[in-house]
Design an enzyme around this catalytic site. Structure first.
Site, mmCIF file in Angstrom:
data_model
loop_
_atom_site.group_PDB
_atom_site.id
_atom_site.type_symbol
_atom_site.label_atom_id
_atom_site.label_comp_id
_atom_site.label_asym_id
_atom_site.label_seq_id
_atom_site.Cartn_x
_atom_site.Cartn_y
_atom_site.Cartn_z
ATOM 1 N N LYS A 130 -37.213 105.118 45.845
ATOM 2 C CA LYS A 130 -38.212 106.180 45.943
ATOM 3 C C LYS A 130 -39.428 105.748 45.137
ATOM 4 C CE LYS A 130 -35.277 109.154 43.530
ATOM 5 N NZ LYS A 130 -34.841 110.287 42.786
ATOM 6 N N HIS A 133 -42.154 107.647 39.916
ATOM 7 C CA HIS A 133 -42.762 108.931 39.563
ATOM 8 C C HIS A 133 -42.935 109.044 38.054
ATOM 9 C CE1 HIS A 133 -39.051 110.885 38.230
ATOM 10 N NE2 HIS A 133 -38.459 110.260 39.220
ATOM 11 N N HIS A 136 -40.706 108.354 34.683
ATOM 12 C CA HIS A 136 -40.426 107.082 34.005
ATOM 13 C C HIS A 136 -41.663 106.465 33.373
ATOM 14 C CE1 HIS A 136 -36.912 107.623 36.622
ATOM 15 N NE2 HIS A 136 -36.287 107.164 35.574
HETATM 16 N N1 ARG Z 1 -32.165 105.345 35.533
HETATM 17 C C1 ARG Z 1 -31.971 106.246 34.457
HETATM 18 C C2 ARG Z 1 -32.676 107.552 34.735
HETATM 19 O O1 ARG Z 1 -33.572 107.588 35.530
HETATM 20 C C3 ARG Z 1 -32.469 105.710 33.134
HETATM 21 C C4 ARG Z 1 -31.720 104.512 32.638
HETATM 22 C C5 ARG Z 1 -31.896 104.299 31.172
HETATM 23 N N2 ARG Z 1 -31.224 103.159 30.666
HETATM 24 C C6 ARG Z 1 -29.903 103.073 30.451
HETATM 25 N N3 ARG Z 1 -29.418 101.963 29.996
HETATM 26 N N4 ARG Z 1 -29.129 104.081 30.693
HETATM 27 O O2 ARG Z 1 -32.359 108.569 34.159
#
Ligand code: ARG
Length: 569
Positions: A130, A133, A136
């Site tokens: 996607k 956004h 992040h």
């Molecule tokens: N992809 C996850 C999210 O959007 C964040 C990942 C963060 N890093 C990790 N090692 N968990 O919430």
């Protein structure tokens, strides 16, 4: 690191009271009233040891140092209440400091505290398939800023993008892709095509729940390495990365590795085995968990009853893999506060495994950023896409700069740097644990605590050097820099290394923002009273050196934040 003022105060006081230089450094303050001195040493913390009231202690210490003054760069001192106030000699200050900044250039403020050790930073980590956004954005800019900051302190940083590229949602996408996907859909902006497929899946699944089962089936196939499913997934992955990399280059993101959740698909078994061997796991309601109740952290879920692994399982495999691969001195996870429990569980499990390095792992939390309604995408509810934010930033910045300077060269490029600079700065200038209510007006205000304001400060200094036309040298008469505004600028420049250190200790980019803003304001106060280039050659040369040093620090600070130090605006 340049610390000559603290060193001199330390040497002076060290003879009279037994306190370490570190204590002196930690306790030195800025006097509440600027005229009282440049540094204030509070004696309150000595009251218990010396069994005296603070004002008496200050008097006492002062009487012991009085006949040694001036001492090094300390010109004078006085006892005032519970404080001893020190004044620094502007001439010694300029001589030592400006020569140092001039010769070290970009290296000013570098310390080798990291000594080349590895520091891994988990940052950005969007969920693929996607558009990127704003959810992040903070992780990306805060993580990248910390990366550059720690490099400046001598660490070898490794930026890791823990992409959300695994899980049942990819089964859904594969189903939608097979059923409704056409090549035409992917010709333009494939990332939005993926989003549309995802939305379509949910619409259709509402009417036909069997689609959900098909999705689970497809994900299972993917986990087992089925070639067709893998092929489709790879396509999603590549479309996503293409889009993200474009955005990362605009944001100056520091990403070295794209090892997302899928990377750990074949590494989770080993991690789980290790936990089982150490007797940490148990079965609860058919699921595999680590019971963390006694630490107030609930149950850490590692495998569901259908054997499916989870986000935490992958993070567990990832942390072990990273320790093994990089033997990091520190591991930072730049992830929103909503995941605090997740990281507490993760680090607790590492501790229970008996690994002392659990204390080197830190969750660098941050709050929400909210953009106004106008930025919200209608395609997926209330999500704001970064691409729209960047475009809007660019447009608005262009309007403003063309109004200020219609002849600006390459307005497009400038607008991008200034617009994006405004967004990045608005993100960094607010302390991490606070939420942000983003406002375009505030972020793009050229006179406030904003990215454009600092970029403008830098551009003004650059233009001054162009106007000067000659080489700036450190071969000047230092005694000429004796105005209070000049001294104030120098005292602020002196604090740059300490501020970097503090920002790193707190993992807090806002410290650097606040510092650069203060430096800009000091510079403004100086401009209001004095001119740099005048008939007086010796004074011009001296002030040009000071301006060069301010520019060096401003430029380096902006670069650490990820903002382009503009040459012209
Ligand atoms: N992809 C996850 C999210 O959007 C964040 C990942 C963060 N890093 C990790 N090692 N968990 O919430």
């Amino acid at each position: 690191m340049n610390d000559f003022i603290v060193d001199d105060i330390g040497a002076l006081l060290g003879d009279t009271v037994s306190i370490s230089e570190d204590d002196i450094r930690k306790n030195l303050e800025l006097p509440k009233v600027r005229e009282h001195g440049d540094f204030a040493f509070p004696t309150f913390f000595l009251a218990r040891i010396m069994r005296m009231a603070p004002p008496k202690i200050a008097q006492e210490i002062y009487s012991r140092i009085a006949d040694k003054l001036p001492f090094g760069c300390i010109e004078s001192a006085e006892a005032a209440g519970g404080y001893i106030n020190f004044k620094v000699s502007p001439q010694i200050l300029s001589q030592k400091l400006l020569a140092e900044i001039y010769s070290e250039g970009e290296g000013y403020g570098f310390t080798n505290e990291g000594d080349g050790r590895n520091l891994t930073i988990d940052l950005s980590s969007p969920n693929i398939a996607k558009p990127f956004h704003v959810g992040h954005l903070r992780s990306t800019v805060v993580g990248s800023c910390l990366y550059r900051l720690f490099e400046k302190l001598g660490y070898n940083c490794i930026g890791i993008n823990h992409l959300g590229d695994w899980g049942t949602q990819f089964g859904k996408l594969i189903v939608a892709y097979k059923k409704f996907g056409t090549e035409k859909l992917f010709e333009k902006e494939p990332i939005y095509a993926l989003l549309d497929l995802y939305i379509r899946f949910h619409k259709e699944a509402a009417a036909d729940p069997s689609l959900e089962d098909q999705a689970r089936e497809e994900f299972k196939k993917l986990e087992q390495g089925d070639p067709e499913a893998t092929e489709i997934w790879k396509r999603f992955y590549e479309y996503s990365l293409e889009e993200y990399k474009r955005i990362y280059s605009i944001l100056n993101a520091t990403i070295d590795e794209y090892t997302g959740e899928s990377f750990y698909n074949d590494k989770m078994d080993d991690a789980l085995e290790l936990l089982e061997r150490k007797g940490l796991t148990e079965i609860s309601r058919d699921a595999l968990i680590v019971n963390l109740e006694e630490y107030g952290l609930g149950a850490a879920l590692l495998k569901k009853s259908d054997e499916a692994t989870l986000y935490l399982t992958r993070d567990l495999a990832a942390i072990l893999y990273r320790k093994n691969t990089y033997d990091f001195a520190k591991m930072l996870y730049v992830v929103g506060s909503a995941q605090a429990l997740h990281f507490k569980q993760l680090f607790k499990i590492i501790e229970l495994l008996g690994y002392e390095w659990h204390t080197d792992c830190h969750h660098i939390e941050f709050g929400w950023i909210k953009f106004g309604k106008e930025m919200m995408s209608t395609r997926e509810g209330n999500i704001v896409f970064l691409n729209d934010v960047i475009n809007r930033a660019r447009e608005l910045a262009k309007e403003i700069i063309l109004e200020k300077n219609p002849d600006i060269e390459d307005a497009e490029r400038a607008a991008l740097h200034i617009g994006v600079g405004a967004v990045i700065y608005a993100d960094l200038a607010v302390r991490r644990n606070h939420d942000i209510n983003f406002s375009w007006e505030d972020a793009l205000n050229f006179d406030g605590n904003t990215g454009p304001y600092l970029q403008y400060t830098h551009a003004r200094l650059a233009s001054l050097e162009r106007k000067f036309e000659k080489e700036v040298t450190a071969d000047i008469d230092f005694a000429l820099l004796k105005e209070p505004e000049e001294k104030q600028l120098m005292l602020t420049l002196y604090r740059f290394p300490q501020k970097l250190k503090q920002a790193a200790e707190d993992y807090e980019p806002a410290v650097i923002c606040g510092y650069l803003y203060e430096l800009s304001q000091n510079l403004n106060s100086f401009y209001q009273k004095h001119r740099v280039i005048t008939e007086d050659t010796a004074l011009t040369n001296a002030r040009m050196l000071l301006m060069r040093c301010v520019r060096t620090v401003m430029k380096e600070g902006l670069k650490i934040l990820g903002l382009e130090p503009m040459e012209r605006m």
